[in-house]
Design a protein around this motif. Structure first.
Motif, PDB file in Angstrom:
ATOM      1  N   GLN A 151       0.840  -1.185   0.000  1.00  0.00           N
ATOM      2  CA  GLN A 151       0.000   0.000   0.000  1.00  0.00           C
ATOM      3  C   GLN A 151       0.878   1.238   0.000  1.00  0.00           C
ATOM      4  O   GLN A 151       2.083   1.161   0.249  1.00  0.00           O
ATOM      5  N   HIS A 152       0.281   2.388  -0.283  1.00  0.00           N
ATOM      6  CA  HIS A 152       1.017   3.639  -0.361  1.00  0.00           C
ATOM      7  C   HIS A 152       0.371   4.696   0.522  1.00  0.00           C
ATOM      8  O   HIS A 152      -0.855   4.731   0.675  1.00  0.00           O
ATOM      9  N   ARG A 153       1.217   5.548   1.069  1.00  0.00           N
ATOM     10  CA  ARG A 153       0.712   6.662   1.875  1.00  0.00           C
ATOM     11  C   ARG A 153      -0.026   7.671   1.016  1.00  0.00           C
ATOM     12  O   ARG A 153      -0.983   8.312   1.445  1.00  0.00           O
ATOM     13  N   ARG A 154       0.426   7.814  -0.228  1.00  0.00           N
ATOM     14  CA  ARG A 154      -0.194   8.745  -1.166  1.00  0.00           C
ATOM     15  C   ARG A 154      -1.182   8.006  -2.075  1.00  0.00           C
ATOM     16  O   ARG A 154      -1.102   6.790  -2.242  1.00  0.00           O
ATOM     17  N   ALA A 155      -2.090   8.774  -2.652  1.00  0.00           N
ATOM     18  CA  ALA A 155      -2.913   8.233  -3.732  1.00  0.00           C
ATOM     19  C   ALA A 155      -1.999   7.935  -4.920  1.00  0.00           C
ATOM     20  O   ALA A 155      -0.915   8.521  -5.056  1.00  0.00           O
ATOM     21  N   VAL A 197       4.827  -4.729 -19.799  1.00  0.00           N
ATOM     22  CA  VAL A 197       4.142  -3.529 -19.324  1.00  0.00           C
ATOM     23  C   VAL A 197       5.129  -2.386 -19.114  1.00  0.00           C
ATOM     24  O   VAL A 197       6.152  -2.554 -18.433  1.00  0.00           O
ATOM     25  N   CYS A 198       4.819  -1.244 -19.711  1.00  0.00           N
ATOM     26  CA  CYS A 198       5.567  -0.002 -19.486  1.00  0.00           C
ATOM     27  C   CYS A 198       4.741   0.836 -18.508  1.00  0.00           C
ATOM     28  O   CYS A 198       3.842   1.571 -18.918  1.00  0.00           O
ATOM     29  N   MET A 199       5.027   0.679 -17.221  1.00  0.00           N
ATOM     30  CA  MET A 199       4.227   1.319 -16.180  1.00  0.00           C
ATOM     31  C   MET A 199       4.772   2.706 -15.845  1.00  0.00           C
ATOM     32  O   MET A 199       5.977   2.900 -15.710  1.00  0.00           O
ATOM     33  N   ARG A 200       3.850   3.644 -15.716  1.00  0.00           N
ATOM     34  CA  ARG A 200       4.185   4.992 -15.276  1.00  0.00           C
ATOM     35  C   ARG A 200       3.259   5.310 -14.103  1.00  0.00           C
ATOM     36  O   ARG A 200       2.038   5.241 -14.231  1.00  0.00           O
ATOM     37  N   THR A 201       3.849   5.621 -12.951  1.00  0.00           N
ATOM     38  CA  THR A 201       3.087   5.822 -11.727  1.00  0.00           C
ATOM     39  C   THR A 201       3.211   7.261 -11.268  1.00  0.00           C
ATOM     40  O   THR A 201       4.318   7.802 -11.197  1.00  0.00           O
ATOM     41  N   VAL A 202       2.079   7.876 -10.942  1.00  0.00           N
ATOM     42  CA  VAL A 202       2.066   9.228 -10.381  1.00  0.00           C
ATOM     43  C   VAL A 202       1.562   9.121  -8.947  1.00  0.00           C
ATOM     44  O   VAL A 202       0.484   8.579  -8.697  1.00  0.00           O
ATOM     45  N   PHE A 203       2.349   9.622  -8.001  1.00  0.00           N
ATOM     46  CA  PHE A 203       1.974   9.643  -6.594  1.00  0.00           C
ATOM     47  C   PHE A 203       1.472  11.036  -6.239  1.00  0.00           C
ATOM     48  O   PHE A 203       2.163  12.030  -6.488  1.00  0.00           O
ATOM     49  N   ILE A 204       0.281  11.111  -5.653  1.00  0.00           N
ATOM     50  CA  ILE A 204      -0.351  12.399  -5.357  1.00  0.00           C
ATOM     51  C   ILE A 204      -0.622  12.511  -3.872  1.00  0.00           C
ATOM     52  O   ILE A 204      -1.277  11.632  -3.274  1.00  0.00           O
TER      53      ILE A 204
END
Length: 258
Positions: A37-41, A84-91
């Protein structure tokens, strides 16, 4: 090709004082990210390949041109279908008003796609008032305007219903009716109807229809023939499958990954 990041590399993307940070990572077919899990969205986007995200409450299938928004703190896994070429944005939570509420699959129009791809090159310590900050602010603004898409499969809590759902995913072509399932589970048919509706928000028939379509998406992503995918997922013909696919996703299966 971008290397797969080391475990927990995302921590520094979540601890940065800036409200938005983006990470690039490529994964081979079949790669699996363990529960975390992540602290950010988190906005998960793949420019190539399909991601299958699973949480306790449901599953999301994410083909190219789509992304999944995951609420902060949601434990989930990710499985890769195809390279898969994954790009993740943390908000950061509360970074701006109007962000999606509740985990969901969203559309990725051309502008948002280019912003995501550009964001992975922005340093974590970008300066206030810089072009990089303006780019991140525009990305946030685009996230407040994206529509949700019906690419979510809710998962029941009841152990008997979960077994039923697992069986359907394992053999989507089988045609057992709800009366047969009720008998196998030792439940009254009416009880099964009510329990399934209560726990998933869907009728049994609609859930099975969604499940078959989601499984078909993964097969189509591998370039398999539409007729084979249709027959293997319980449809009587390619045309019947195409009609249901278009009704659900708004586009023909032949055009979905184009």
């Amino acid at each position: 090709m971008i290397e797969r990041p080391p475990h927990n590399v995302h921590v520094r993307f979540e601890d940065t004082p800036m409200p938005v940070a983006a990470l690039a990572a490529d994964y081979p077919h079949g790669a699996f990210i363990e529960p975390h899990q992540h602290r950010r969205a988190q906005l998960l986007y793949a420019s190539e390949g399909v991601m299958l995200i699973e949480a306790h409450t449901g599953r999301w299938v994410v083909p190219p041109t789509r992304a999944v928004w995951l609420d902060a703190g949601l434990e989930h896994t990710v499985r890769m279908s195809g390279n898969v070429c994954m790009r993740t944005v943390f908000i950061e939570p509360g970074a701006t008003v109007g962000l999606p509420q509740g985990s969901c699959v969203v559309d990725v129009p051309p502008l948002l796609r280019e912003l995501i791809l550009a964001a992975v090159d922005v340093p974590l310590d970008y300066a206030a008032g810089s072009r990089d900050e303006l780019l991140m602010h525009l990305l946030l603004a685009e996230l407040t305007a994206i529509p949700r898409l019906p690419l979510y499969l809710p998962w029941p809590e009841d152990e008997r219903l979960r077994r039923l759902c697992d069986a359907i995913l394992a053999a989507p072509e089988q045609g057992h009716e709800i009366a047969q399932w009720a008998q196998m589970l030792g439940m009254a048919e009416r009880t099964l109807h009510r329990a399934f509706q209560r726990e998933t928000g869907m009728t049994f028939g609609r859930w099975r229809q969604h499940a078959r379509l989601f499984l078909a998406l993964e097969r189509l992503a591998h370039g398999e023939k539409i007729v084979n995918v249709a027959l293997d997922h319980g449809y009587t013909s390619q045309s019947a499958f195409a009609a249901m696919f278009k009704r659900h996703f708004g586009i023909a299966p032949s055009a979905f990954y184009r």
